[in-house]
Motif scaffolding. Structure first.
Motif, mmCIF file in Angstrom:
data_model
loop_
_atom_site.group_PDB
_atom_site.id
_atom_site.type_symbol
_atom_site.label_atom_id
_atom_site.label_comp_id
_atom_site.label_asym_id
_atom_site.label_seq_id
_atom_site.Cartn_x
_atom_site.Cartn_y
_atom_site.Cartn_z
ATOM 1 N N GLY A 153 -2.800 2.261 6.414
ATOM 2 C CA GLY A 153 -2.718 3.292 5.382
ATOM 3 C C GLY A 153 -3.254 4.623 5.861
ATOM 4 N N LYS A 159 0.646 3.475 -3.134
ATOM 5 C CA LYS A 159 -0.641 4.168 -3.230
ATOM 6 C C LYS A 159 -0.680 5.365 -2.287
ATOM 7 N N THR A 179 -5.065 5.582 1.175
ATOM 8 C CA THR A 179 -4.892 4.791 -0.046
ATOM 9 C C THR A 179 -5.921 5.125 -1.110
ATOM 10 N N ILE A 227 0.786 -1.237 0.000
ATOM 11 C CA ILE A 227 0.000 0.000 0.000
ATOM 12 C C ILE A 227 0.817 1.285 0.000
#
Length: 232
Positions: free
Chosen positions: A193, A108, A211, A105
């Motif tokens: 995230g 992102k 994200t 992640i």
């Protein structure tokens, strides 16, 4: 040395978890955080723990609410200099936790945080602070190259490294994220995230899914609100 994962440091029923490459938000976390804060029609809530403190002012007993805040810290930036909480005095900032070799992640997250950087670039009241959770690998030189590859210049977005235990402790006790080893995960780590919005008084004012565009759109909207709130 195995890397660790960052997940919200709350009890599981009220947490949100990241599984490899996606984030699942549970409504219990939002309810808990906003229940621990204060809000009005035009102000963001203050998240985290709070306590009532009674003191005597002019001979009268007065009770104030003391909110959880980010304590002082000492890390090293991508430029090799020391970064402390005082570096962010009189600024709102967005904090996150990542590592440069993350295969899930983190890419992102950095694409989304770059949007925040571009939107508020040059604003002297805004900073971004990214903490590596893999300081054994993410040296000053590695962070510097990583920042350059992202197109980040100047000191508005700092990437910091330092003592691993102190980074994890700060995440758990202050930013409400924690670390846990997971050698079976891609890259040796699974982590949150979350982007965390902090005000000029070092209070947490929001936690967002870093994200997704929708989560970061909400973050940027709230940053604008917070900047307006903090003006005299």
């Amino acid at each position: 040395m195995s890397r660790k994962k960052l997940i919200p440091a709350l009890n599981r029923p009220s947490s949100f978890w990241v599984k490899t490459n996606h984030v699942i938000f549970l409504s219990g976390l939002v309810a808990f955080l906003y229940g621990c804060g204060t809000s009005s029609n035009d102000k963001l809530p203050i998240l985290g723990q709070r306590e009532a403190v009674t003191k005597v002012v002019n001979g009268k007993s007065v009770t104030d609410t003391v909110y959880q805040s980010i304590p002082d810290f000492k890390f090293i930036s991508q430029y090799g200099d020391t970064v402390t909480a005082h570096t962010l005095d009189h600024k709102i900032y967005v904090a996150d936790f990542f590592f440069t070799s993350c295969p899930t992640i983190c890419p992102k997250m950095k694409v989304q945080l770059k949007r925040v950087y571009e939107k508020f670039k040059g604003n002297p009241d805004v900073m971004l602070l990214s903490h590596t959770i893999d300081p054994d690998h993410d040296s000053v030189a590695v962070l510097n190259e990583f920042a350059q590859n992202l197109g980040v210049t100047g000191r508005q977005w700092l990437f910091v490294t330092g003592d691993r235990d102190k980074i994890y402790d700060l995440g758990q006790t202050s930013y409400m994220v924690t670390a846990q080893a997971d050698s079976t995960a891609p890259g040796g780590v699974i982590h949150s995230g979350a982007f965390i919005l902090v005000d000029k008084d070092k209070h947490i004012r929001g936690i967002y899914d870093g994200t997704t565009e929708a989560g970061v759109d909400k973050l940027m909207t709230d940053m604008t609100r917070l900047l307006a709130e903090s003006k005299p």
